[in-house]
Design an enzyme around this catalytic site. Structure first.
Site, PDB file in Angstrom:
ATOM      1  CB  CYS A  66      -0.918  -0.009   1.224  1.00 38.96           C
ATOM      2  SG  CYS A  66      -2.037   1.399   1.258  1.00 38.96           S
ATOM      3  CB  CYS A  70      -1.409   3.806   8.110  1.00 43.04           C
ATOM      4  SG  CYS A  70      -2.474   4.419   6.790  1.00 43.04           S
ATOM      5  CB  CYS A  73      -0.855  -0.275   8.264  1.00 40.64           C
ATOM      6  SG  CYS A  73      -1.641  -1.501   7.186  1.00 40.64           S
ATOM      7  CB  CYS A 110     -15.556  -6.751   6.887  1.00 37.43           C
ATOM      8  SG  CYS A 110     -14.675  -5.211   6.618  1.00 37.43           S
ATOM      9  CB  CYS A 141     -18.574  -4.308   5.709  1.00 40.64           C
ATOM     10  SG  CYS A 141     -17.733  -2.781   6.207  1.00 40.64           S
ATOM     11  CB  CYS A 201     -18.262   0.573   9.016  1.00 37.74           C
ATOM     12  SG  CYS A 201     -17.237  -0.319  10.212  1.00 37.74           S
ATOM     13  NE  ARG A 273     -19.631  -3.377  13.001  1.00 40.85           N
ATOM     14  CZ  ARG A 273     -20.746  -4.099  12.894  1.00 40.85           C
ATOM     15  NH1 ARG A 273     -20.798  -5.311  13.413  1.00 40.85           N
ATOM     16  NH2 ARG A 273     -21.816  -3.628  12.264  1.00 40.85           N
TER      17      ARG A 273
HETATM   18  N1  SAM Z   1      -6.686   0.496   3.222  1.00 43.52           N
HETATM   19  C1  SAM Z   1      -7.934   0.712   3.815  1.00 43.52           C
HETATM   20  C2  SAM Z   1      -7.971   1.860   4.755  1.00 43.52           C
HETATM   21  O1  SAM Z   1      -6.969   2.181   5.377  1.00 43.52           O
HETATM   22  O2  SAM Z   1      -9.032   2.459   4.918  1.00 43.52           O
HETATM   23  C3  SAM Z   1      -8.517  -0.504   4.500  1.00 43.52           C
HETATM   24  C4  SAM Z   1      -7.699  -1.453   5.302  1.00 43.52           C
HETATM   25  S1  SAM Z   1      -7.101  -0.865   6.870  1.00 43.52           S
HETATM   26  C5  SAM Z   1      -6.060  -2.209   7.321  1.00 43.52           C
HETATM   27  C6  SAM Z   1      -8.517  -0.893   7.962  1.00 43.52           C
HETATM   28  C7  SAM Z   1      -8.323  -0.435   9.392  1.00 43.52           C
HETATM   29  O3  SAM Z   1      -7.663  -1.444  10.150  1.00 43.52           O
HETATM   30  C8  SAM Z   1      -7.474   0.793   9.653  1.00 43.52           C
HETATM   31  O4  SAM Z   1      -8.166   1.985   9.431  1.00 43.52           O
HETATM   32  C9  SAM Z   1      -7.142   0.641  11.122  1.00 43.52           C
HETATM   33  O5  SAM Z   1      -8.114   1.266  11.918  1.00 43.52           O
HETATM   34  C10 SAM Z   1      -7.168  -0.869  11.335  1.00 43.52           C
HETATM   35  N2  SAM Z   1      -5.807  -1.384  11.577  1.00 43.52           N
HETATM   36  C11 SAM Z   1      -4.845  -1.559  10.666  1.00 43.52           C
HETATM   37  N3  SAM Z   1      -3.713  -2.037  11.232  1.00 43.52           N
HETATM   38  C12 SAM Z   1      -3.964  -2.147  12.557  1.00 43.52           C
HETATM   39  C13 SAM Z   1      -3.187  -2.558  13.678  1.00 43.52           C
HETATM   40  N4  SAM Z   1      -1.916  -2.936  13.563  1.00 43.52           N
HETATM   41  N5  SAM Z   1      -3.770  -2.563  14.889  1.00 43.52           N
HETATM   42  C14 SAM Z   1      -5.063  -2.182  15.023  1.00 43.52           C
HETATM   43  N6  SAM Z   1      -5.830  -1.767  14.007  1.00 43.52           N
HETATM   44  C15 SAM Z   1      -5.308  -1.745  12.781  1.00 43.52           C
HETATM   45  C1  DTB Z   2     -11.406  -2.135  11.543  1.00 40.08           C
HETATM   46  O1  DTB Z   2     -11.608  -1.065  12.138  1.00 40.08           O
HETATM   47  N1  DTB Z   2     -10.671  -3.130  11.996  1.00 40.08           N
HETATM   48  C2  DTB Z   2     -10.584  -4.198  11.030  1.00 40.08           C
HETATM   49  C3  DTB Z   2     -11.571  -3.701   9.934  1.00 40.08           C
HETATM   50  N2  DTB Z   2     -11.920  -2.391  10.368  1.00 40.08           N
HETATM   51  C4  DTB Z   2     -11.140  -3.689   8.532  1.00 40.08           C
HETATM   52  C5  DTB Z   2      -9.186  -4.410  10.565  1.00 40.08           C
HETATM   53  C6  DTB Z   2      -8.243  -4.757  11.682  1.00 40.08           C
HETATM   54  C7  DTB Z   2      -6.892  -4.979  11.091  1.00 40.08           C
HETATM   55  C8  DTB Z   2      -5.918  -5.441  12.103  1.00 40.08           C
HETATM   56  C9  DTB Z   2      -4.544  -5.549  11.588  1.00 40.08           C
HETATM   57  C10 DTB Z   2      -4.297  -6.610  10.584  1.00 40.08           C
HETATM   58  O2  DTB Z   2      -4.923  -7.679  10.564  1.00 40.08           O
HETATM   59  O3  DTB Z   2      -3.388  -6.395   9.759  1.00 40.08           O
HETATM   60 FE1  SF4 Z   3      -2.821   1.188   3.389  1.00 37.20          FE
HETATM   61 FE2  SF4 Z   3      -2.711  -0.014   5.743  1.00 37.20          FE
HETATM   62 FE3  SF4 Z   3      -3.075   2.603   5.618  1.00 37.20          FE
HETATM   63 FE4  SF4 Z   3      -5.052   0.950   4.817  1.00 37.20          FE
HETATM   64  S1  SF4 Z   3      -4.244   1.155   6.885  1.00 37.20           S
HETATM   65  S2  SF4 Z   3      -4.327   2.788   3.779  1.00 37.20           S
HETATM   66  S3  SF4 Z   3      -3.824  -0.720   3.986  1.00 37.20           S
HETATM   67  S4  SF4 Z   3      -1.255   1.498   4.935  1.00 37.20           S
END
Ligand code: SAM
Ligand code: DTB
Ligand code: SF4
Length: 326
Positions: A66, A70, A73, A110, A141, A201, A273
């Site tokens: 990506c 973030c 992530c 989702c 979702c 959401c 959630r």
């Molecule tokens: N790329 C899309 C976005 O950022 O909107 C969707 C996928 S992203 C992984 C969805 C959500 O997962 C993020 O907004 C964040 O709130 C949550 N998330 C991602 N990595 C995480 C982590 N290491 N711990 C907790 N929540 C996480």
């Molecule tokens: C949200 O708020 N939490 C979910 C869903 N929306 C997409 C994602 C959690 C991701 C946790 C980190 C991972 O699995 O990489």
């Molecule tokens: Fe990309 Fe992860 Fe950020 Fe979603 S949360 S925009 S997958 S870097």
């Protein structure tokens, strides 16, 4: 009452829903813990059966690579997390996975993609996935990054029930976590989703080094949207090796539970959630979150890329707490 010209009276037009102030939200947040939880549980019971929890399942339909940065992530190409990037998953594979999820008790599905935004060439496959997963009888979702209005209209027309797009923290703290987009970019996508007629959401992550006030401010932003999100995921940071937040100290469980309770009070009709981070929570902490008003979890041993409790552990927890999965 309003006087109308023929001498009769008419009801005063309904006032706009009262906006939450930071002060009012903070005052609730700072209540004695028992008072906050009693209030949250009382509000919860006005709108939901307190012993029924919705089971959701996640599927990463496009992993890694990506362009966004973030700080939390595993899937950002800015961090070296050792995650291999993949292409968009085939529709048939998505359907196979969704069927398995349904068979294991999930009612909500989702689908997430590690994109800044979907490309025009991806949209046909995405639309097909929505239709195919809905046909299994699952609530749908998606979380695909930013959407323009044309894209949100297409997803809505395809029958997508919810779009997930988190604001993650307060506006003040956001630039400390993400630099490749702004808070207002996030709000723009949420507005497109809403205008297209889908349910929203939107939630965030606790434990990224923010202050307690940032968490409360995040809820104030959510509750003050023209319509609050129908679904509010509260994630606890899962620290991922190779990301800037890898060494972040965990949030105190009591602070986490307070935010769940506050979310329930401020958004009484929304699904709150209990999302990422349950593997690092005790049963007792999860029980307090359910008491505070959380009424959905993700099941299955993987979230998108990170670990989640095994089904057997969740079954045992539900048994011990007398919870019913819906
Ligand atoms: N790329 C899309 C976005 O950022 O909107 C969707 C996928 S992203 C992984 C969805 C959500 O997962 C993020 O907004 C964040 O709130 C949550 N998330 C991602 N990595 C995480 C982590 N290491 N711990 C907790 N929540 C996480
Ligand atoms: C949200 O708020 N939490 C979910 C869903 N929306 C997409 C994602 C959690 C991701 C946790 C980190 C991972 O699995 O990489
Ligand atoms: Fe990309 Fe992860 Fe950020 Fe979603 S949360 S925009 S997958 S870097």
């Amino acid at each position: 009452m309003l006087e109308v010209r023929d001498g009769t009276t008419a009801m005063t037009p309904p006032a706009a829903a009262p906006a939450w102030t930071r002060e009012a939200a903070w005052a609730l947040y700072r209540l004695p813990f028992n008072d906050l939880l009693f209030k949250a549980q009382s509000v919860h019971r006005q709108h939901f059966d307190p012993n029924r929890i919705q089971l959701s399942k996640l599927l990463n339909i496009k992993t890694g690579g990506c362009p966004e940065d973030c700080g939390y992530c595993s899937q950002s190409s800015h961090h070296s997390t050792g995650l291999a990037a993949s292409r968009l998953m085939d529709v048939e594979k998505v359907v196979t996975e969704a069927r398995k999820a349904r068979d294991s008790g999930a009612t909500r599905y989702c689908m997430g993609a590690a994109w800044r935004n979907p490309k025009p060439r991806d949209m046909d496959a995405i639309v097909e996935m929505v239709g195919a997963v809905k046909a299994l009888g699952l609530e749908t979702c998606m979380t695909l990054g930013m959407l323009d209005r044309e894209q949100s209209d297409r997803l809505s027309a395809a029958g997508l029930d919810y779009y997930n797009h988190n604001i993650d923290t307060s506006e003040r703290y956001y630039p400390k976590v993400v630099s490749t987009r702004t808070y207002s970019d996030r709000l723009d996508t949420l507005e497109n989703v809403r205008q297209s007629g889908m349910k929203v959401c939107c939630g965030g992550i606790l434990g990224m080094g923010e202050e307690e006030a940032d968490r409360v401010d995040m809820l104030v932003t959510l509750a003050n949207l023209a319509e609050p999100p129908e679904s509010v995921p509260i994630n606890m940071l899962i620290p991922i090796a190779g990301t800037p937040l890898a060494e972040q100290a965990p949030i105190a469980p009591i602070e986490f539970v307070r935010i769940v309770g506050l979310a329930r009070i401020m958004m009484p009709k929304s699904h709150v959630r209990l999302s990422a981070g349950r593997s690092a929570m005790t049963d007792e902490m999860q029980a307090l979150c359910f008491f505070a008003g959380a009424n959905s979890i993700f099941i299955g041993d993987t979230l998108l890329t990170a670990a989640n409790p095994e089904d057997a552990a969740d079954r045992k927890l539900f048994d011990r707490l007398g919870l019913e999965a819906i």
